[in-house]
Scaffold this motif. Structure first.
Motif, PDB file in Angstrom:
ATOM      1  N   PRO A 113      29.254   2.718  45.221  1.00 38.07           N
ATOM      2  CA  PRO A 113      28.699   3.500  44.126  1.00 38.07           C
ATOM      3  C   PRO A 113      28.440   4.929  44.601  1.00 38.07           C
ATOM      4  O   PRO A 113      28.214   5.182  45.781  1.00 38.07           O
ATOM      5  CB  PRO A 113      27.388   2.767  43.801  1.00 38.07           C
ATOM      6  CG  PRO A 113      27.568   1.394  44.370  1.00 38.07           C
ATOM      7  CD  PRO A 113      28.451   1.556  45.563  1.00 38.07           C
ATOM      8  N   ARG A 114      28.452   5.892  43.658  1.00 40.23           N
ATOM      9  CA  ARG A 114      28.235   7.291  44.032  1.00 40.23           C
ATOM     10  C   ARG A 114      26.837   7.452  44.601  1.00 40.23           C
ATOM     11  O   ARG A 114      25.855   6.908  44.098  1.00 40.23           O
ATOM     12  CB  ARG A 114      28.430   8.202  42.819  1.00 40.23           C
ATOM     13  CG  ARG A 114      29.857   8.174  42.285  1.00 40.23           C
ATOM     14  CD  ARG A 114      30.052   9.246  41.223  1.00 40.23           C
ATOM     15  NE  ARG A 114      29.975  10.566  41.790  1.00 40.23           N
ATOM     16  CZ  ARG A 114      31.006  11.200  42.369  1.00 40.23           C
ATOM     17  NH1 ARG A 114      32.179  10.596  42.474  1.00 40.23           N
ATOM     18  NH2 ARG A 114      30.868  12.412  42.852  1.00 40.23           N
ATOM     19  N   LEU A 115      26.748   8.214  45.690  1.00 38.95           N
ATOM     20  CA  LEU A 115      25.476   8.405  46.378  1.00 38.95           C
ATOM     21  C   LEU A 115      24.849   9.724  45.965  1.00 38.95           C
ATOM     22  O   LEU A 115      25.511  10.774  45.990  1.00 38.95           O
ATOM     23  CB  LEU A 115      25.694   8.383  47.893  1.00 38.95           C
ATOM     24  CG  LEU A 115      26.264   7.092  48.492  1.00 38.95           C
ATOM     25  CD1 LEU A 115      26.462   7.266  49.992  1.00 38.95           C
ATOM     26  CD2 LEU A 115      25.352   5.917  48.219  1.00 38.95           C
ATOM     27  N   SER A 116      23.577   9.688  45.611  1.00 42.71           N
ATOM     28  CA  SER A 116      22.829  10.909  45.329  1.00 42.71           C
ATOM     29  C   SER A 116      22.326  11.491  46.642  1.00 42.71           C
ATOM     30  O   SER A 116      22.420  10.861  47.698  1.00 42.71           O
ATOM     31  CB  SER A 116      21.651  10.595  44.417  1.00 42.71           C
ATOM     32  OG  SER A 116      20.722   9.761  45.100  1.00 42.71           O
ATOM     33  N   SER A 117      21.772  12.700  46.586  1.00 46.91           N
ATOM     34  CA  SER A 117      21.230  13.313  47.795  1.00 46.91           C
ATOM     35  C   SER A 117      20.082  12.477  48.353  1.00 46.91           C
ATOM     36  O   SER A 117      19.901  12.390  49.579  1.00 46.91           O
ATOM     37  CB  SER A 117      20.758  14.734  47.498  1.00 46.91           C
ATOM     38  OG  SER A 117      19.794  14.738  46.464  1.00 46.91           O
ATOM     39  N   GLU A 118      19.319  11.847  47.472  1.00 48.12           N
ATOM     40  CA  GLU A 118      18.221  10.978  47.935  1.00 48.12           C
ATOM     41  C   GLU A 118      18.794   9.756  48.666  1.00 48.12           C
ATOM     42  O   GLU A 118      18.261   9.320  49.700  1.00 48.12           O
ATOM     43  CB  GLU A 118      17.354  10.528  46.760  1.00 48.12           C
ATOM     44  CG  GLU A 118      16.521  11.630  46.117  1.00 48.12           C
ATOM     45  CD  GLU A 118      17.343  12.499  45.168  1.00 48.12           C
ATOM     46  OE1 GLU A 118      18.500  12.126  44.870  1.00 48.12           O
ATOM     47  OE2 GLU A 118      16.828  13.560  44.742  1.00 48.12           O
ATOM     48  N   ASN A 132      37.049   7.316  54.828  1.00 49.63           N
ATOM     49  CA  ASN A 132      37.315   5.939  54.429  1.00 49.63           C
ATOM     50  C   ASN A 132      36.115   5.304  53.728  1.00 49.63           C
ATOM     51  O   ASN A 132      36.022   4.080  53.639  1.00 49.63           O
ATOM     52  CB  ASN A 132      37.714   5.112  55.655  1.00 49.63           C
ATOM     53  CG  ASN A 132      39.101   5.457  56.157  1.00 49.63           C
ATOM     54  OD1 ASN A 132      40.090   5.200  55.484  1.00 49.63           O
ATOM     55  ND2 ASN A 132      39.190   6.063  57.323  1.00 49.63           N
ATOM     56  N   PHE A 133      35.196   6.139  53.237  1.00 55.66           N
ATOM     57  CA  PHE A 133      33.993   5.683  52.527  1.00 55.66           C
ATOM     58  C   PHE A 133      33.071   4.826  53.401  1.00 55.66           C
ATOM     59  O   PHE A 133      32.245   4.088  52.878  1.00 55.66           O
ATOM     60  CB  PHE A 133      34.365   4.907  51.256  1.00 55.66           C
ATOM     61  CG  PHE A 133      34.930   5.776  50.174  1.00 55.66           C
ATOM     62  CD1 PHE A 133      34.103   6.565  49.375  1.00 55.66           C
ATOM     63  CD2 PHE A 133      36.297   5.816  49.945  1.00 55.66           C
ATOM     64  CE1 PHE A 133      34.629   7.365  48.377  1.00 55.66           C
ATOM     65  CE2 PHE A 133      36.827   6.624  48.951  1.00 55.66           C
ATOM     66  CZ  PHE A 133      35.984   7.403  48.158  1.00 55.66           C
ATOM     67  N   ALA A 177      32.383  15.803  49.628  1.00 57.10           N
ATOM     68  CA  ALA A 177      33.821  16.057  49.721  1.00 57.10           C
ATOM     69  C   ALA A 177      34.618  14.794  49.425  1.00 57.10           C
ATOM     70  O   ALA A 177      35.628  14.829  48.721  1.00 57.10           O
ATOM     71  CB  ALA A 177      34.178  16.587  51.111  1.00 57.10           C
ATOM     72  N   ARG A 178      34.143  13.645  49.927  1.00 63.86           N
ATOM     73  CA  ARG A 178      34.896  12.404  49.720  1.00 63.86           C
ATOM     74  C   ARG A 178      34.737  11.887  48.294  1.00 63.86           C
ATOM     75  O   ARG A 178      35.688  11.399  47.682  1.00 63.86           O
ATOM     76  CB  ARG A 178      34.421  11.332  50.718  1.00 63.86           C
ATOM     77  CG  ARG A 178      35.347  10.115  50.740  1.00 63.86           C
ATOM     78  CD  ARG A 178      36.732  10.531  51.206  1.00 63.86           C
ATOM     79  NE  ARG A 178      37.718   9.455  51.146  1.00 63.86           N
ATOM     80  CZ  ARG A 178      38.619   9.322  50.174  1.00 63.86           C
ATOM     81  NH1 ARG A 178      38.639  10.166  49.164  1.00 63.86           N
ATOM     82  NH2 ARG A 178      39.512   8.356  50.221  1.00 63.86           N
ATOM     83  N   GLN A 179      33.525  11.980  47.747  1.00 58.46           N
ATOM     84  CA  GLN A 179      33.286  11.445  46.409  1.00 58.46           C
ATOM     85  C   GLN A 179      33.869  12.333  45.307  1.00 58.46           C
ATOM     86  O   GLN A 179      34.005  11.890  44.170  1.00 58.46           O
ATOM     87  CB  GLN A 179      31.786  11.244  46.168  1.00 58.46           C
ATOM     88  CG  GLN A 179      31.206  10.117  47.007  1.00 58.46           C
ATOM     89  CD  GLN A 179      29.772   9.766  46.647  1.00 58.46           C
ATOM     90  OE1 GLN A 179      29.330   8.647  46.825  1.00 58.46           O
ATOM     91  NE2 GLN A 179      29.040  10.740  46.137  1.00 58.46           N
ATOM     92  N   SER A 180      34.252  13.568  45.667  1.00 62.52           N
ATOM     93  CA  SER A 180      34.877  14.432  44.672  1.00 62.52           C
ATOM     94  C   SER A 180      36.307  14.004  44.375  1.00 62.52           C
ATOM     95  O   SER A 180      36.914  14.461  43.414  1.00 62.52           O
ATOM     96  CB  SER A 180      34.874  15.888  45.160  1.00 62.52           C
ATOM     97  OG  SER A 180      35.720  16.033  46.296  1.00 62.52           O
ATOM     98  N   GLN A 181      36.843  13.119  45.227  1.00 54.71           N
ATOM     99  CA  GLN A 181      38.200  12.619  45.027  1.00 54.71           C
ATOM    100  C   GLN A 181      38.136  11.331  44.222  1.00 54.71           C
ATOM    101  O   GLN A 181      37.217  10.534  44.365  1.00 54.71           O
ATOM    102  CB  GLN A 181      38.875  12.391  46.377  1.00 54.71           C
ATOM    103  CG  GLN A 181      38.987  13.690  47.186  1.00 54.71           C
ATOM    104  CD  GLN A 181      39.367  13.424  48.624  1.00 54.71           C
ATOM    105  OE1 GLN A 181      39.843  12.347  48.950  1.00 54.71           O
ATOM    106  NE2 GLN A 181      39.171  14.412  49.483  1.00 54.71           N
TER     107      GLN A 181
END
Length: 546
Positions: free
Chosen positions: A9-14, A275-276, A305-309
């Motif tokens: 799942p997408r990670l927030s800054s927190e 590779n996440f 950078a990785r999650q922008s893909q």
């Protein structure tokens, strides 16, 4: 080695801060300096294996009765050619393997190939075995050239990234200097190349130290003298032509050291992030960062950078070529690499004794004087570290290439007006040549190497290591470096026949013209990479080249 995980799942800054807080280092702390030393042993091997052949070739050229391989100019070119084709293959596929399995994993594999290749080359009984052995060794050299700079750029903090990748270049030239020193020491211990005559036709004479001397059976003579005499007039009992085997075998020592040291190093944190595997990335990063470093901020950049893909599937070459901005970066990287080779630098490295022999030096003296080019390379490379820290990458690249172009012009002029008029039809030096003229060639080569290693070489490798986005860095770097090795192979194979056909004057004039074109292209096209993180550069290049 674990396989890449599925997209989380997408990670927030927190989320990132919490993950950084609870993830421990994945092993013992390693200083960035120790990491750099361990990884650049691969670059040291790269330098040794490309430099050692310059001293080995004069012994390989000796007749088989004298312990050599009786190389012709074409076969001489093929000895270097097969290594460099292996380099291209190793760089291309090594980049892909490092993307799939990891940078550290790749370097460990390369250490084993270095060891096997060095032993196979040194033990080769003939060219049929030597050529594939050189190809295998080339695979290791090419793989190291594509993997080590990426490992360093991904491991280093931004503030010292350029210097750390520049150390890679310093270790390459240190390996070359070590090769030249080993060559000189072994050549002075074994002597030669020398042969002992078994039979010689009565009345056969040769000019030795300026005196016409009658040759005698059972006596030792320099092969520099015997190569100019009709082989039908004498037979060889034995010689010291197998000296080249000892030169090549020394490579096994740093290969073992590379494997041992890399076993203690962490994997690239950015490879894990690509590779996440964010937890693994944090664990590796904590091993090479101090408490003063902003680890959460650096991890956040990797995650963003990785999650922008949109996909975890990494792009292959066909997909890269279909995307305009990636295609443009690939072309720039490939041309930077090609122009690194059209400087003619490796003709100086592989064939320095041959060039110095053309200038009038004997073989043993030429091998010994080659050490000076290695010293100049190390001094130049150390200077390059300062220049990379002080000036922009573009400035260093353009300055170095301009300076070495001037030295190529100087070499062409020295040969045209100072040496060629004082050579006879067989290539022997006439007494009319002023004593200082051959040393002008040495000075020009030394200055060439200083400009090359302080400017063009370090800037080339640093820019290429920083140019490509993380998701394609391995395969793109591999392709760019394979372009280096393919162009290197073509130049290396072509240099001996061209030198014999048109002479050194026109050979170096041709290199000078090509480098004028290269400097013009660099001024107009090459982007700056110094002042941004790898993730920031990715965003900038996408905007600029899309």
């Amino acid at each position: 080695m674990s396989s890449p995980s599925t997209i989380p799942p997408r990670l927030s800054s927190e989320d990132v801060s919490e993950l950084v807080e609870k993830t421990p280092p994945s092993g013992k702390k390693r200083s960035v300096g120790f990491v750099a030393f361990a990884a650049t042993l691969g670059s040291f091997l790269f330098g040794y294996d490309t430099g050692v052949i310059s001293g080995a070739l004069p012994y390989m050229q000796m007749p088989t009765d004298g312990g050599g391989l009786a190389l012709t100019p074409v076969e001489e070119g093929l000895v270097g050619f097969f290594l460099l084709i292996g380099c291209a293959f190793g760089a291309l596929f090594g980049g892909r393997l490092s993307d799939k399995y990891g940078r550290r994993h790749n370097i460990l594999l390369l250490a084993a190939i270095f060891l096997i290749g060095a032993i196979a080359c040194a033990a080769s009984p003939n060219l049929l075995i030597l050529y594939p052995s050189r190809f295998l060794l080339g695979c290791a050299v090419g793989g190291a050239s594509a993997t080590v700079p990426v490992y360093l750029s991904e491991t280093a903090p931004k503030r010292i990234r350029g210097v750390l990748v520049g150390i890679d270049q310093l270790m390459i030239v240190t390996g070359q200097l070590f090769a030249f020193i080993v060559n000189a020491v072994i050549a002075n211990i074994t002597g030669g190349p020398d042969v002992i005559l078994q039979q010689v036709a009565a009345g056969t004479t040769a000019r030795i130290n300026g005196v016409e001397t009658t040759l005698q059976a059972g006596e030792m003579y320099s092969y520099d003298v015997m190569r100019h005499i009709d082989p039908a007039l004498f037979t060889i009992d034995h010689g010291n032509g197998d000296t080249w085997r000892y030169m090549l075998l020394v490579c096994t020592i740093p290969a073992i050291a590379l494997w041992i040291c890399m076993r203690m190093m962490p994997e690239s944190s950015r490879w894990h992030a690509a590779n996440f595997q964010f937890a693994e990335a944090i664990g590796c990063l904590k091993r090479v960062r101090t408490e003063k470093d902003d680890i959460p901020g650096e991890v956040q950049e990797m995650v963003d950078a990785r999650q922008s893909q949109d996909s975890e599937v990494k792009l292959g070459l066909k997909q890269i070529l279909k995307i305009k901005w990636l295609r443009r970066l690939l072309i720039i990287g490939a041309l930077i690499g090609i122009f690194n080779q059209t400087t003619g630098v490796n003709t100086m490295m592989y064939y320095a004794p041959k060039v110095l022999q053309q200038a009038g030096f004997g073989t043993q003296a030429a091998i010994t004087l080659t050490v000076l080019t290695g010293v100049a390379s190390v001094i130049g490379s150390a200077t390059g570290l300062y220049l990379l820290a002080r000036f922009s990458r573009r400035t260093v690249l353009i300055f170095g290439t301009s300076g070495l172009t001037a030295m190529l012009v100087a070499l062409a002029l020295i040969f045209q007006f100072g040496i060629t008029p004082h050579m006879d039809a067989d290539g022997n030096v006439l007494d009319s040549m002023p004593d200082f003229v051959p040393y002008l060639v040495v000075v020009a080569i030394v200055l060439f190497m200083m400009f090359m290693q302080s400017g063009n070489a370090p800037a080339t490798w640093v820019i290429m290591a920083e140019l490509f986005p993380g998701s394609i860095r391995g395969v793109a770097m591999g392709l760019a470096v394979s372009c280096i090795w393919i162009s290197n192979a073509i130049i290396t194979f072509g240099f001996p026949p061209i030198m014999d056909a048109v002479g050194p004057t026109w050979t170096y004039a041709m290199f000078a013209i090509i480098n004028v074109i290269a400097v013009t292209w660099m001024i107009k096209v090459v982007p700056e990479t110094k002042y941004s993180s790898l993730e920031e550069l990715e965003v900038e290049f996408e905007e600029r080249y899309s």
